[in-house]
Write a protein that holds these residues in place. Structure first.
Motif, PDB file in Angstrom:
ATOM      1  N   ASP A 245       0.807  -1.230  -0.052  1.00 14.23           N
ATOM      2  CA  ASP A 245       0.015  -0.071   0.188  1.00 14.23           C
ATOM      3  C   ASP A 245       0.848   1.269  -0.013  1.00 14.23           C
ATOM      4  N   THR A 246       2.147   1.330  -0.282  1.00 15.12           N
ATOM      5  CA  THR A 246       2.985   2.383  -0.592  1.00 15.12           C
ATOM      6  C   THR A 246       2.411   3.286  -1.840  1.00 15.12           C
ATOM      7  N   ILE A 247       2.446   2.581  -2.939  1.00 11.73           N
ATOM      8  CA  ILE A 247       1.974   3.313  -3.988  1.00 11.73           C
ATOM      9  C   ILE A 247       1.133   2.371  -4.972  1.00 11.73           C
ATOM     10  N   PHE A 248       0.156   2.902  -5.416  1.00 12.17           N
ATOM     11  CA  PHE A 248      -0.813   2.118  -6.419  1.00 12.17           C
ATOM     12  C   PHE A 248      -0.693   2.653  -7.825  1.00 12.17           C
ATOM     13  N   THR A 249      -1.630   2.254  -8.605  1.00 10.09           N
ATOM     14  CA  THR A 249      -1.580   2.506 -10.041  1.00 10.09           C
ATOM     15  C   THR A 249      -1.793   3.974 -10.165  1.00 10.09           C
ATOM     16  N   ASN A 250      -2.711   4.468  -9.158  1.00  9.61           N
ATOM     17  CA  ASN A 250      -3.237   6.028  -9.287  1.00  9.61           C
ATOM     18  C   ASN A 250      -3.115   6.697  -8.169  1.00  9.61           C
ATOM     19  N   ILE A 307       6.871   2.488 -13.338  1.00  9.00           N
ATOM     20  CA  ILE A 307       7.540   3.515 -12.443  1.00  9.00           C
ATOM     21  C   ILE A 307       7.347   4.898 -13.248  1.00  9.00           C
ATOM     22  N   SER A 308       7.577   4.906 -14.695  1.00 13.05           N
ATOM     23  CA  SER A 308       7.484   6.262 -15.456  1.00 13.05           C
ATOM     24  C   SER A 308       6.079   6.597 -15.367  1.00 13.05           C
ATOM     25  N   ARG A 309       5.060   5.847 -15.653  1.00  9.72           N
ATOM     26  CA  ARG A 309       3.710   6.479 -15.518  1.00  9.72           C
ATOM     27  C   ARG A 309       3.236   6.634 -14.390  1.00  9.72           C
ATOM     28  N   ALA A 310       3.740   6.069 -12.927  1.00  5.06           N
ATOM     29  CA  ALA A 310       3.398   6.654 -11.708  1.00  5.06           C
ATOM     30  C   ALA A 310       3.787   7.987 -11.571  1.00  5.06           C
ATOM     31  N   LYS A 311       5.210   8.296 -12.102  1.00  2.00           N
ATOM     32  CA  LYS A 311       5.615   9.678 -12.014  1.00  2.00           C
ATOM     33  C   LYS A 311       4.964  10.650 -12.732  1.00  2.00           C
ATOM     34  N   ASN A 312       4.406  10.028 -13.832  1.00  2.00           N
ATOM     35  CA  ASN A 312       3.469  11.182 -14.792  1.00  2.00           C
ATOM     36  C   ASN A 312       2.095  11.256 -14.444  1.00  2.00           C
ATOM     37  N   GLU A 313       1.505  10.164 -13.874  1.00  2.00           N
ATOM     38  CA  GLU A 313      -0.026  10.222 -13.620  1.00  2.00           C
ATOM     39  C   GLU A 313      -0.584  10.343 -12.307  1.00  2.00           C
ATOM     40  N   ILE A 314       0.414  10.044 -11.262  1.00  2.00           N
ATOM     41  CA  ILE A 314      -0.157  10.277  -9.964  1.00  2.00           C
ATOM     42  C   ILE A 314       0.014  11.647  -9.353  1.00  2.00           C
ATOM     43  N   GLU A 315      -1.093  12.655  -9.355  1.00  2.00           N
ATOM     44  CA  GLU A 315      -0.836  13.863  -9.490  1.00  2.00           C
ATOM     45  C   GLU A 315      -0.264  14.124  -8.213  1.00  2.00           C
ATOM     46  N   ILE A 316      -0.396  13.560  -7.041  1.00  2.00           N
ATOM     47  CA  ILE A 316       0.446  14.325  -5.849  1.00  2.00           C
ATOM     48  C   ILE A 316       1.895  14.112  -5.819  1.00  2.00           C
ATOM     49  N   LEU A 317       2.235  13.243  -6.629  1.00  2.00           N
ATOM     50  CA  LEU A 317       3.757  12.881  -7.006  1.00  2.00           C
ATOM     51  C   LEU A 317       4.514  14.091  -7.285  1.00  2.00           C
ATOM     52  N   HIS A 318       3.635  15.045  -7.787  1.00  2.00           N
ATOM     53  CA  HIS A 318       4.375  16.253  -8.592  1.00  2.00           C
ATOM     54  C   HIS A 318       4.683  17.197  -7.666  1.00  2.00           C
ATOM     55  N   ASN A 319       4.233  17.042  -6.331  1.00  4.26           N
ATOM     56  CA  ASN A 319       4.571  17.863  -5.440  1.00  4.26           C
ATOM     57  C   ASN A 319       6.005  17.104  -4.631  1.00  4.26           C
ATOM     58  N   THR A 320       6.718  18.016  -3.978  1.00  2.00           N
ATOM     59  CA  THR A 320       8.162  17.586  -3.251  1.00  2.00           C
ATOM     60  C   THR A 320       7.827  18.006  -1.869  1.00  2.00           C
ATOM     61  N   GLY A 321       8.924  17.282  -1.146  1.00  2.00           N
ATOM     62  CA  GLY A 321       9.219  17.743   0.179  1.00  2.00           C
ATOM     63  C   GLY A 321       7.947  18.050   0.855  1.00  2.00           C
ATOM     64  N   GLN A 322       7.960  19.320   1.815  1.00  2.00           N
ATOM     65  CA  GLN A 322       6.904  19.579   2.670  1.00  2.00           C
ATOM     66  C   GLN A 322       5.662  19.966   2.043  1.00  2.00           C
ATOM     67  N   ASP A 323       5.715  20.323   0.622  1.00  2.00           N
ATOM     68  CA  ASP A 323       4.434  20.521  -0.091  1.00  2.00           C
ATOM     69  C   ASP A 323       3.570  19.063  -0.150  1.00  2.00           C
ATOM     70  N   PHE A 324       4.640  18.111  -0.674  1.00  2.00           N
ATOM     71  CA  PHE A 324       3.810  16.893  -0.713  1.00  2.00           C
ATOM     72  C   PHE A 324       3.072  16.442   0.477  1.00  2.00           C
ATOM     73  N   ILE A 325       3.915  16.404   1.592  1.00  2.00           N
ATOM     74  CA  ILE A 325       3.501  16.108   3.054  1.00  2.00           C
ATOM     75  C   ILE A 325       2.272  16.774   3.418  1.00  2.00           C
ATOM     76  N   ASN A 326       2.122  17.928   3.138  1.00  2.00           N
ATOM     77  CA  ASN A 326       0.976  18.990   3.385  1.00  2.00           C
ATOM     78  C   ASN A 326      -0.193  18.572   2.713  1.00  2.00           C
TER      79      ASN A 326
END
Length: 369
Positions: A245-250, A307-326
């Motif tokens: 349950d760390t990362i899913f398809t979406n 891995i490539s699609r996850a980077k591009n398609e999971i929107e929350i992953l477009h945030n980094t660091g504290q922005d992702f956490i918040n």
């Protein structure tokens, strides 16, 4: 089928769908229940209130193909039985799903993929979205995240002429009962669980340097805490990663279950770093998660991403660091039904005095997108 009650059990309906037999599944629940989880390919009419008031004319509003075999569905099988009886009085071959969607919770189907040195069988609980795996190589196998009764895994292992070597888990689950303890006991093989955990039965520990070899391949443990503190992923180098349950398809895992606000923030930070570790894997590596948030079709198509699609398609992953956490903490969905009781049972490994269908009823809610 029970001809005396005009009912059909979940296993029979599962087999019909698996064999592509023509059936017309009619869901008569309230819309809110339908939106939470449903049977793939089913048809819907918001008939629950009127049927319970004795108004069978609501069934005239659904267009049923001539000579169709109709299976009516509700939450527990009572209202759907009234619907089936009303349809039969109109000359329609109708049957009620015994136990309703609660019984459907353990219905399953599979998809398979052959790699150069190994094969993956993905076992999907179509109503719950839970996914477990059999990985095999040279007729040796291991099972990951068993969530179905032992008989399902016995059937598949025998069908494919495999010998089980290990049963392993990615984490302690909160939205379904783990059957890994029972599966390992049946096959007389070691059960491995990630640590730290509070499990109160005998098991072997998965640590950062644990590996599992079957046939010609090796699964490497990648600690990926965040969803839970003990969460791990299993990696076959340059090929595939089982992410629990760390990362899913979406989506990504939620960090808040059984956690205070401060603990949730700490786990969200851990999850961010675990995701960064996974996203450093080669872009072509296939990601196989432990859940999906949609009913699983009987189509034989694997549920995965890269891995490539996850980077591009999971929107929350477009945030980094504290922005992702918040953002992660702001988007936490409602908790899974009965999750505290499910976790407690998974820590004891004893389900002898409960009704699993009752405890597990409802969709999973482990992801944040």
């Amino acid at each position: 089928m029970d001809n005396s009650k005009n009912t059909i059990n979940a296993e029979t309906l599962r087999e019909w769908l698996e064999n592509n037999e023509p059936v017309f599944i009619l869901d008569v629940r309230p819309l809110s229940q339908r939106e939470d989880w449903k049977i793939p390919g089913s048809h819907y009419i918001d008939a629950y209130k009127r049927l319970n008031e004795g108004d069978n004319s609501v069934l005239n509003e659904i267009d049923i193909p001539e000579n169709a075999k109709v299976i009516t569905v509700c939450a527990a099988g009572k209202t759907s039985q009234a619907a089936a009886e009303a349809l039969r009085q109109k000359g329609i071959d109708a049957w009620s799903l015994e136990g309703g969607m609660k019984a459907w919770g353990t219905a399953w189907n599979t998809a398979r993929k052959q790699f150069t040195d190994f094969e993956v069988i993905q076992i999907r609980r179509t109503g719950k979205g839970c996914m477990s795996y059999i990985i095999s190589s040279n007729n040796e196998a291991l099972i990951i995240d068993a969530s179905l009764p032992v008989e399902v895994y016995v059937h598949l292992i025998q069908q494919h002429n495999l010998t089980v070597k290990y049963v392993i888990e990615t984490h302690i689950h909160a939205d379904h009962l783990s059957r890994s303890k029972q599966v390992a006991a049946y096959f007389h093989v070691p059960l491995f669980l990630p640590v730290p955990n509070k499990v109160r039965f005998s098991h072997n520990k998965i640590t950062a340097d644990t590996t599992f070899s079957i046939g010609a391949v090796t699964l490497q443990c990648l600690p990926t805490p965040g969803h839970t503190l003990e969460s791990v992923s299993f990696y076959i180098e340059n090929s595939i990663v089982f992410t629990g349950d760390t990362i899913f398809t979406n989506a990504v895992g939620r960090p808040d279950l059984k956690a205070s606000e401060e603990e949730s923030r700490n786990k969200a930070t851990l999850l961010y770093h675990s995701l960064q570790k996974l996203l450093l894997l080669p872009d072509h590596v296939l990601v196989f998660p432990a859940h999906t948030n949609k009913p699983v079709d009987f189509d034989g198509k694997l549920i995965n991403t890269t891995i490539s699609r996850a980077k591009n398609e999971i929107e929350i992953l477009h945030n980094t660091g504290q922005d992702f956490i918040n953002m992660l903490l702001q988007k936490i969905p409602p908790a899974p039904a009965n999750y505290m009781a499910i976790v407690e049972r998974n820590l004891t490994g004893d389900f002898s005095d409960i009704d699993p269908a009752e405890l597990e009823a409802g969709s999973n809610r482990c992801g944040i997108s």
